[in-house]
Enzyme design. Sequence first.
Site, mmCIF file in Angstrom:
data_model
loop_
_atom_site.group_PDB
_atom_site.id
_atom_site.type_symbol
_atom_site.label_atom_id
_atom_site.label_comp_id
_atom_site.label_asym_id
_atom_site.label_seq_id
_atom_site.Cartn_x
_atom_site.Cartn_y
_atom_site.Cartn_z
ATOM 1 N N GLY A 224 4.250 27.660 -18.921
ATOM 2 C CA GLY A 224 4.585 27.833 -20.337
ATOM 3 C C GLY A 224 3.649 28.700 -21.146
ATOM 4 O O GLY A 224 3.760 28.747 -22.378
ATOM 5 N N GLY A 225 2.737 29.437 -20.489
ATOM 6 C CA GLY A 225 1.760 30.209 -21.240
ATOM 7 C C GLY A 225 1.968 31.706 -21.230
ATOM 8 O O GLY A 225 1.232 32.444 -21.892
ATOM 9 N N SER A 226 2.996 32.189 -20.514
ATOM 10 C CA SER A 226 3.230 33.635 -20.473
ATOM 11 C C SER A 226 4.689 33.899 -20.164
ATOM 12 O O SER A 226 5.425 33.015 -19.705
ATOM 13 C CB SER A 226 2.339 34.299 -19.414
ATOM 14 O OG SER A 226 2.654 33.811 -18.118
ATOM 15 N N ASP B 222 -2.333 24.360 -10.898
ATOM 16 C CA ASP B 222 -1.456 25.042 -9.948
ATOM 17 C C ASP B 222 -0.299 24.109 -9.601
ATOM 18 O O ASP B 222 -0.515 23.022 -9.051
ATOM 19 C CB ASP B 222 -2.263 25.381 -8.702
ATOM 20 C CG ASP B 222 -1.483 26.185 -7.667
ATOM 21 O OD1 ASP B 222 -0.246 26.283 -7.794
ATOM 22 O OD2 ASP B 222 -2.121 26.703 -6.732
ATOM 23 N N TYR C 139 12.464 34.333 -2.314
ATOM 24 C CA TYR C 139 12.782 33.988 -3.703
ATOM 25 C C TYR C 139 14.267 33.681 -3.872
ATOM 26 O O TYR C 139 14.649 32.689 -4.500
ATOM 27 C CB TYR C 139 12.366 35.153 -4.598
ATOM 28 C CG TYR C 139 12.629 34.962 -6.073
ATOM 29 C CD1 TYR C 139 11.868 34.078 -6.828
ATOM 30 C CD2 TYR C 139 13.617 35.700 -6.723
ATOM 31 C CE1 TYR C 139 12.100 33.920 -8.185
ATOM 32 C CE2 TYR C 139 13.851 35.549 -8.078
ATOM 33 C CZ TYR C 139 13.085 34.654 -8.809
ATOM 34 O OH TYR C 139 13.324 34.503 -10.157
ATOM 35 N N ALA D 42 15.051 30.321 -2.332
ATOM 36 C CA ALA D 42 14.567 29.224 -3.167
ATOM 37 C C ALA D 42 15.492 28.991 -4.350
ATOM 38 O O ALA D 42 15.773 27.841 -4.719
ATOM 39 C CB ALA D 42 13.152 29.521 -3.654
#
Length: 252
Positions: free
Chosen positions: A18-20, A66, A156, A159
Site C-alpha cells: 500500500g505504499g507505492s 515482506d 505471473y 499466478a
Amino acid sequence: MNATFHDLKEASVFITGGGSGIGAALTEGFLAQGAKVAFIDRSDATAFTTAMEAKYTDAPLFIQGDITDTKALHAAIDRAVASHGPLNVLVNNAANDMRYDAMEITEDIWDAQQAINFKAYFFACQKAAAAMAPKGSIINYSSITYMMGSAGMAPYVSANAGIMGITRALAREWGPKGIRVNAIAPGWVLTEKQETMWATPEAKAAFLQKQCLQEFMQPQDMVGGTLFLASSASAMMTGQTMAIDAGVVGTG
C-alpha cells in the site's frame, strides 16, 4: 474520486503493497473515505505515510515487511487489528510482474514468483478471514494478463489465474460467514515502475490500440472499483472478477 461510500468511514482496512503504485492510490482512496488504513510494504514508505497524515490528519499505519514471509504477514495483520479493530476490508494488491523467457525460468524463479504473486494472497486471505468483522470484504488484485495469455510472463500469468481460483473457492466457503471475496483484473496501469521498466513509446502505442477507451490508465483509475467492492454498495456481489482495463477484455 468523487463518490462517497458512507459505510467505509471508520472501516478497518488492510492493504498489501500500500505504499507505492496502485497500492498508494488505494491507501489514499480509503483515507479520503475516512477509513482506518494499515498497509504492509517491503520498501520504506515513511515519506508517503507522512504526506498522507498531513493531508488527511489520520496517518495510515505503515508496517514494513515482506509478504512472502507468512509469519511477518500474519503479524502485520495482527498489528492492524490491534490498532484499528477487526478487519472490514482486505485488499491483496502487492505483486511482481517480472518478465522471463519461459525457457530460462528456473525452479527458484518459479517459486519466488509464486510466493509473492499467489501464495501470499491465500495466506493473507486466511488470516484476514479469521480477524474479520461480520460482512467483511476481501478484494484480490489479479490481472487481465491471464485472460490475454500474455507472453514472457508465464509465472505471473499462472499466478493470476490461480488468484481467480481461490477467489471463487473462498467466496463459496466463506459466504455463510458473511465474508465476500471478489477480484479486480486491471489492464496496463502506468505506475512509476511500469514507466521505468517496460512502458516504451512503442509498447504504449500498441497497447492503447487494444483499449476501447483511448487514454492511458493511471493508479487512481483503480480506486473507484475497489471502494465499490469494499462497500455495502456491492453487498450481494461475491466470487466475481471485475476487469478495469479501458475495455481490452470481456469477462461475460
